[in-house]
Enzyme design. Structure first.
Site, PDB file in Angstrom:
ATOM      1  N   ARG A 182     -15.599 153.060 -30.333  1.00  0.00           N
ATOM      2  CA  ARG A 182     -15.798 151.683 -30.785  1.00  0.00           C
ATOM      3  C   ARG A 182     -15.248 151.487 -32.196  1.00  0.00           C
ATOM      4  NH1 ARG A 182     -21.493 152.621 -30.152  1.00  0.00           N
ATOM      5  NH2 ARG A 182     -20.970 152.893 -27.988  1.00  0.00           N
ATOM      6  N   ARG A 230     -15.431 144.702 -31.954  1.00  0.00           N
ATOM      7  CA  ARG A 230     -16.241 145.468 -31.004  1.00  0.00           C
ATOM      8  C   ARG A 230     -16.174 144.815 -29.638  1.00  0.00           C
ATOM      9  NH1 ARG A 230     -21.088 148.604 -31.301  1.00  0.00           N
ATOM     10  NH2 ARG A 230     -21.699 149.157 -29.189  1.00  0.00           N
ATOM     11  N   ASP A 272     -26.245 150.046 -36.261  1.00  0.00           N
ATOM     12  CA  ASP A 272     -27.547 150.279 -35.641  1.00  0.00           C
ATOM     13  C   ASP A 272     -28.663 150.011 -36.640  1.00  0.00           C
ATOM     14  OD1 ASP A 272     -26.519 150.989 -33.155  1.00  0.00           O
ATOM     15  OD2 ASP A 272     -26.331 153.106 -33.714  1.00  0.00           O
ATOM     16  N   ASP A 288     -19.983 150.165 -34.917  1.00  0.00           N
ATOM     17  CA  ASP A 288     -21.339 150.184 -34.371  1.00  0.00           C
ATOM     18  C   ASP A 288     -22.292 150.067 -35.552  1.00  0.00           C
ATOM     19  OD1 ASP A 288     -23.448 150.635 -32.516  1.00  0.00           O
ATOM     20  OD2 ASP A 288     -23.441 152.780 -32.968  1.00  0.00           O
TER      21      ASP A 288
END
Ligand code: PH2
Ligand code: MG
Ligand code: MG
Length: 175
Positions: free
Chosen positions: A104, A93, A109, A107
């Site tokens: 990307r 990343r 989250d 990711d």
């Protein structure tokens, strides 16, 4: 708490959203799921199927592969976030690429942390926008059908109301 408890709390259930649209996204997600299972003081409880979804935000980027994982952790939100960011970095990343909502390799989250509502410069939990995002709601429903998202309400209702165009489950044969 003693010094050795720094970064730890009682065990909390957590949901993490995974997304990738670069460099073999499905493989990035599989690798990241394995990495989630290696985070200290944390167990990987469930993982959803993988979903293909059209990009939310700038459209001129590849489709995403998304998934959601359920963890049990005794890490604090900040310590868990640091672990998630370390996995993102390990999988290439590039946080300096600048483009908001751009492509990307990975990711991760922090979607939900127990029933905590967190609003700091580093972290907003529940993660903003998850109440409308089919690429979060559908995989989450697979692993937690009766879940009520803190502050947002019943997952079932959110799923019924969300826009499901452009998302489908990835079957095993296409991996
Ligand atoms: N993540 C974004 C921006 N747009 N679109 C899809 N379909 N899936 C994502 O995970 C995603 C996105 C920023 O994190
Ligand atoms: Mg995201
Ligand atoms: Mg993110």
């Amino acid at each position: 708490m003693t010094v050795s408890d720094e970064g730890r709390t009682p065990v909390v259930s957590v949901y993490v959203g995974l997304g990738s649209n670069l460099e073999n996204p499905a493989r990035q997600i599989m690798r990241a799921l394995a990495a989630l299972g290696e985070i200290p003081d944390t167990r990987l409880l469930e993982q959803s199927s993988l979903y293909i979804s059209k990009p939310l935000g700038p459209r001129n980027q590849p489709d995403f592969v998304n998934a959601v994982a359920a963890l049990a952790t005794s890490l604090t939100p900040e310590a868990l976030l640091a672990s998630l960011q370390a996995i993102e970095t390990r999988q290439g990343r590039n946080r300096d690429s600048g483009r908001r909502w751009g492509p990307r390799t990975l990711d991760l989250d922090l979607l939900v942390y127990g029933d905590r509502m967190i609003e700091t410069p580093a972290l907003t939990v529940p993660h903003p926008g998850i109440g409308q995002r089919s690429f979060v709601l559908l995989p989450l429903q697979e692993i937690a059908p009766d879940y009520v998202i803190p502050g947002l309400g019943a997952l079932k209702t959110l799923v019924e109301e969300c826009d499901r165009t452009g998302i489908h489950k990835l079957d095993h044969d296409t991996l």
